[in-house]
Write a protein that holds these residues in place. Sequence first.
Motif: not given
Length: 803
Positions: A29-30, A32, A35, A56-59, A307, A340, A359-360
Motif C-alpha cells: 500500500d502506498p 498516504p 507517494y 492525500t489520495n489514499y486517506r 480527488n 500527483e 491512483n493504482y
Amino acid sequence: MNWKKFSIVCINIACLAMPYNIIGCASDDPDPYDYYVSFFNKNNTEVKGYEPFYYTNYRFLYHEEEPVSTSDITSAEWVGYGSNSFTTKDARAFIVDYARKDLSNLYFHLEKSQPLQLPDSVNNNGMTKFFMTGKDLEALGYIMYAKQVEPNVTGGWTSWDPIERDTAKMGKLIKNGQQLHAVAKNNAIKLRFAYQVLRLAHYSKRYAECLRLYDELVKPNTTPSVLQDLCVGLKAGALMRLDRKAEAAVIFSQLFSKSELKRVSNYMSFDWCVKRFDEPNRNACLALCKTNEDKANLLGLFALGSNRDELTALKKIYQLSPNAALLEILTIREMNKLEEYYFTPALQFEKGAKQASINYNTIDRNDTTYIAFGKETKEMVAFCQQAISNKAVNNKGLYALAAAHAALISGDYANARKLLDDAKKLKLTSKLQDQWAMSNLLLTINTKENIDVVFEKQLLPSLKWLEKKAATDEEYARFYRRLFTDVLSAKYKKTSNAKEVLCIGVADWINKEYVKDGWGYFGPGALTILRYQMTAPQVEQLIQLVESKKLSDFEQYLVTHNSFSKDDVNDVAGTTWLRQFDFATAEKWFAKVSPAYYKQDPYTTYLAGNPFADLIEDTHAPTKQDTVKYTKLSFARKMWGLEQEAKTMKEPDRQAKAYYELAKGLYQMSYWGNSWLLVHYDWSGNDGLHGANDLQPGDKEYYGVYKAEEYYKKAFDLSTDKNFKARCLFMMAKCDQKQIPVPSYSQYKDYSDYENAQKIYSKNIMTNKERFPILAKEYSTTAFYKQAFNTCSYLKDFVTKKK
C-alpha cells in the motif's frame, strides 16, 4: 503443496524455512503522505486548523485528530465563569478528571456541612477553592449532572463497533435535566443543562425531541458560549437523522467554517449528508444558503474531500468570497493534485518510461486523466493570476507562487520565471519565502539541459539551504529527497552514470537521516542499482569519482551525503567481475574491501557454507563439509588458481579434478548453491529461470548454471575414473534441470494454461532424458550411483518408473 511441482531436483526442503530475503520490501500500500512527487508545501498558509484536510489520495482525511480539544475549550470557559480565579489546567482536571463521588462530597459539605474528605489533588485544585469560597451550588450541581450524562453520550464517528446505549436511563436523565434547567437561575448554567439534555436526546435517537428541545431551551438563551455551536451541531445531527440532509449539510458547513471546534466531526457529518460528486445535490444545498459567504463555505466542503479536478469549484468560491479561508486550503490541494496526476507521471515519461502509475492505474501519455490535468495546469495559472490582480485578496503571495509552480510543472519555464520574479516583489510570509526558494531551485535545474561544473557550483548553496530546512521540516525533507531521486538523477542520466547513482544514494541517505517515518520511498535504491543494474566498467567509473583526490565541493557533497560506502562500491565492482567469471579482476577489487566488511551480516550468516562442498542435495543449511569458510576475496583467489591449474595441467585426471572444483565453485555461487551471496544480495524461494527476457545481466548464469555444466562435462570427458565420471554426469543432470524455464503466472492469461505449463515443467524435470538414462545404464555399479540413488528422490523416481 506438492513441492516437486515447484522445486528443482534434489533441493533440500529444509532450506526454505530459512529467512533468505535479506533486503526487505516496502508495504504494497502506498504511504498516504509520500507517494507522488511534490514540491509545493501543504503548509503554505497561515490559516489554522485545516491540517486534517490537506491533500492525500489514499486517506479520507490527512489525519483524524481534531484541531482543538472540545474538553479543553469547554473547560477553559469555566475560567471566565470563575472570574479567572483558577487556571485552565485546574478547570480541566475538575471538569474532566475528578470522580463524581469527590464532587458530591464537596457539594454536600457546602450544602449540609458534611465532613469534607477529598484527595489532595482535588483539595488543592484552584476550582475547588473557588467553590469553597463562593459556594456556587448551582454550577457544582451542573458539573455533577454532566458527569452522570457523559458515559451515555461518549463515542464518535471513529468507533468501530455499534455503541449500545441504555435509552431508558437516558430518558430519565433528560427529564431530570429539564427539571434542573427550569430551576437554574444563571443563564450560563441553564445553557449548559440544555446542552446536556440535547446530547441525551440525540444519542438516544429522540431526534424530533432534540429539535423541540433546541427551540425551547437553547434558542431563547443568547448567552455567549461555545456550547451554542455544540447545540447547533446536535440540532444538525437530528435533522440529518430525520432525512433533512440538505438543511443539515448547510449547518455543518457553517459550523466547520466558523471555528476549529469539532471541525473534523462537522466535516464527517457534512459528508454523510451529501453526495459529493452529484451536481444537483450541490445545487440543492447551495439554494438553502442565505449569504455568499455561506455558499462559498458549503461549496468548499464539497471540494475539500474530492480527488478530482475542482478548479471550477474554486472559481465559484472565489467569485462568492475572494478571501474565504478555505479557498487557500483548496488552492494548495489543487496544486498537490496537479503534482500527483500530471507532474509525477510527466517526470517518468521524461526519463523514457512508456507507462506511469496514477491512483493504482497504469497510464501512458494518451491517458485522458493525465491530459486533463495537464490542461488544468495552464488554467490554474490563469485563475491564480486573476486572484493576484484582485485588491480584495489578502494573501496574494500564495496565489503568485501557485501560478509560478503550476507554470513550472506544465513545462512553461519562461512564464514560470516571470511569475516567480513578480512574486518576489510581493510581501511573502516566511513559509512563502521558503516556497519561492524551492520553486526557484526546481525551475533553475529544469531550465538547464545539462549540468556542468559551473552550474554544480551555483547549485550547492541551495542544496545546503534545503538540507538545513529538511532538518526541522519533514515536508522539506521529502522535497530534498525528491530533488535528488526525481530531478537531479534524471539530469545526470544523460551525461554521468556515476553521478546519477550518487544522486540516488544521497536520496537514500536523506530518507534515513531526515524523513525517517513512512514507507513512501521505494523502488531501486542506490545499492540495488549498483548491485544489479550497473556494468563493471560503470562501477569502476563510479569508484574513480568516489576515490578521486580532486573532488569539487559539489562532488564532495555527493560523496559525503551518501548511503553507500567505498567498501560497498568496491564489493560491487568485485562481484560484477565475479559474475563474469573474471576471477583475477574480481580479486583485485575485493582486496580493496576492508576485511571487517565481510565479518558482519549478511555475510556471517549466509556465506558460512563451503562453496567447494561436494553435495548431492542442494541445500543452504549447514553440512559436515562446511569445514572451511571463504570470503569473496579468498573465493575469487582460489577460483583463479583453479582456472590456471585447469589450463596448465598435463595429466588428464588432474586436469579433470581442477575443472570439477571450478564447476563446484560456479554451482555453489549460483541461486541453487550454498554460497549464492558471492554474486547476489538477496534470495527468494520464488525465483528461478523464467526466460532470458525477464532477467538482469548475469542472471542467466545465476539461475541456469551453464558454465558449471560446461566444466562438469570437461571433467567428465577428461577423467578415466568411472565413479568420478558418474559424479560429473549426475551434476550435469542437475544443471540441465536448472535450465528448464520455470513457468511464471504472469506469462499466461488463464490460470488453466499456467497449470498445464506447471504439469509439463514437472514432467520435464522428472524425465531428464539426456543424463539419467546414461547414468542408470552405464554407471549403476559405481559407489556414487548407489549413494545418489538413495539420496535423490528424482533419480530414484526416474529409475523406478523405468522398471
